[in-house]
Design an enzyme around this catalytic site. Structure first.
Site, short mmCIF file in Angstrom:
data_model
loop_
_atom_site.label_atom_id
_atom_site.label_comp_id
_atom_site.label_asym_id
_atom_site.label_seq_id
_atom_site.Cartn_x
_atom_site.Cartn_y
_atom_site.Cartn_z
N TYR A 154 0.83 -1.20 0.00
CA TYR A 154 0.00 0.00 0.00
C TYR A 154 0.86 1.26 0.00
O TYR A 154 1.38 1.69 1.04
CB TYR A 154 -0.92 0.02 1.22
CG TYR A 154 -1.87 -1.15 1.31
CD1 TYR A 154 -2.21 -1.91 0.19
CD2 TYR A 154 -2.43 -1.53 2.53
CE1 TYR A 154 -3.09 -2.99 0.28
CE2 TYR A 154 -3.30 -2.61 2.63
CZ TYR A 154 -3.62 -3.33 1.50
OH TYR A 154 -4.48 -4.40 1.60
N HIS A 160 0.17 -12.27 1.34
CA HIS A 160 -0.59 -11.30 0.54
C HIS A 160 -0.65 -11.72 -0.93
O HIS A 160 0.37 -11.75 -1.61
CB HIS A 160 0.07 -9.92 0.66
CG HIS A 160 -0.83 -8.79 0.27
ND1 HIS A 160 -0.39 -7.48 0.22
CD2 HIS A 160 -2.14 -8.76 -0.06
CE1 HIS A 160 -1.40 -6.70 -0.13
NE2 HIS A 160 -2.46 -7.45 -0.32
#
Length: 348
Positions: free
Chosen positions: A56, A140
């Site tokens: 992010y 992830h």
């Protein structure tokens, strides 16, 4: 804000969690001041679970979240981040490596689900966060790296859990098949499923949610608004981070017509629906401003009459589990959360 335990771990999360992609400048810039104000507002609303990832904003979300949480009692909140992408510096002037985040392309993401890669990722996340520990680590998006994730990455997380470095482990993805495999083939405490248990996509009902329920594991749901369409169903809205197709826009608008007939905003119905399944421990909502998290907390507390769910079901607008799924929960059979907590002996 109610708390629920993740699987058989000792880690608890609040039913509403702060998703940190937005303060990593997803799609557009967010100032440092607005990012800090968003975390402050979440805290004021009772949110005590915060999620982030190196992906992010090339680490920006972790930096900002750590800075905002550093002055708060560490035992008062739960923090999750993710592993599987390492950040490596690149020379100035390289290609745009931001991948949808409005940040300078100072680093590139390198997929790495090796044991060393996962350990290094956790170590680097701790450094960016500036905190003493991480409570939950998810692998992830291992979609294209399943062999490495199961053979090397996941066992590395198990070692970290056994050593007490992290409290709970799992995987986070936008699909259900591999997440279901994590529940069946590993001792993961929880999985984070984005966009697949919503009013527009019921694919998690087929196997993932029944499997979690049967095994005493937890599912954290993300993308409850399907990246915007269920928040504001209009032409030009996005669905799963792309322009929404006309048929889904029309379906979302039909959903909105029914919910508003009962005086309930579609956002409130979408959030409450995603939380209703007994395998779901919490919902993670992407946040970029104080207004957004306050709105989510308000929608969570909005009363939803049973007749609303009955009408949605009568009009064929609730996702239905396949007959062969063995599902024990039928969409539209919604219990009050207080009753659910009492029945299941869950902590708050």
């Amino acid at each position: 804000m109610r708390r629920r335990r993740l699987g058989r771990s000792t880690v608890e999360i609040t039913e509403l969690a702060f998703g940190g992609a937005g303060i990593g400048n997803l799609h557009r810039p967010v100032s440092d001041e607005d990012a800090a104000a968003a975390v402050d507002a979440a805290w004021e609303c009772g949110v005590r679970t915060f999620d982030t990832a190196p992906h992010y904003g090339l680490g920006l979300s972790e930096h900002r979240l750590g800075r905002a949480l550093r002055s708060r009692p560490r035992d008062a909140y739960t923090l999750s981040t993710k592993a599987g992408r390492l950040l490596e510096p690149v020379p100035p002037g390289g290609d745009d490596l931001a991948q949808g985040f409005a940040v300078p392309a100072t680093h590139r993401r390198v997929w790495d689900f090796s044991a060393d890669g996962v350990l290094r990722s956790v170590e680097e996340s701790l450094r960016r966060l500036g905190l003493d520990r991480i409570d939950i680590v998810y692998l992830h998006d291992p979609d294209d790296h399943g062999d490495d994730a199961f053979r090397y990455g996941y066992p590395a997380l198990e070692r970290l859990r056994a050593e007490g470095v992290v409290g709970a482990i799992g995987a986070g993805m936008n699909q259900t098949a591999m997440l279901t495999r994590f529940l069946r083939d590993t001792d993961a405490d929880a999985v984070l499923c984005a966009g697949r248990h919503t009013l527009l996509d019921g694919s998690a009902l087929a196997e993932l949610l029944p499997e979690a329920r049967a095994r005493g594991r937890s599912v954290v749901v993300g993308g409850v608004f399907n990246s915007g369409l269920l928040a504001d169903p209009r032409p030009g809205a996005t669905y799963d981070y792309a322009p929404a197709p006309p048929d889904l826009i029309a379906r979302a608008q039909r959903l909105q017509t029914v919910t508003e007939r009962h005086g309930v905003p579609l956002r409130a119905a979408a959030l409450r629906y995603s939380l209703a399944h007994p395998a779901v421990a919490g919902a993670l909502v992407g946040v970029r401003s104080a207004h957004e998290i306050r709105d989510a907390a308000h929608r969570l507390r909005t009363p939803v009459p049973p007749a609303l769910w009955a009408d949605l079901r009568a009009e064929g607008l609730l996702p239905e589990p396949p007959r062969t799924s063995g599902a024990t929960w039928v969409p539209g059979t919604f219990r009050d959360h207080e009753q659910r907590d009492h029945e299941e002996g869950e902590s708050r």
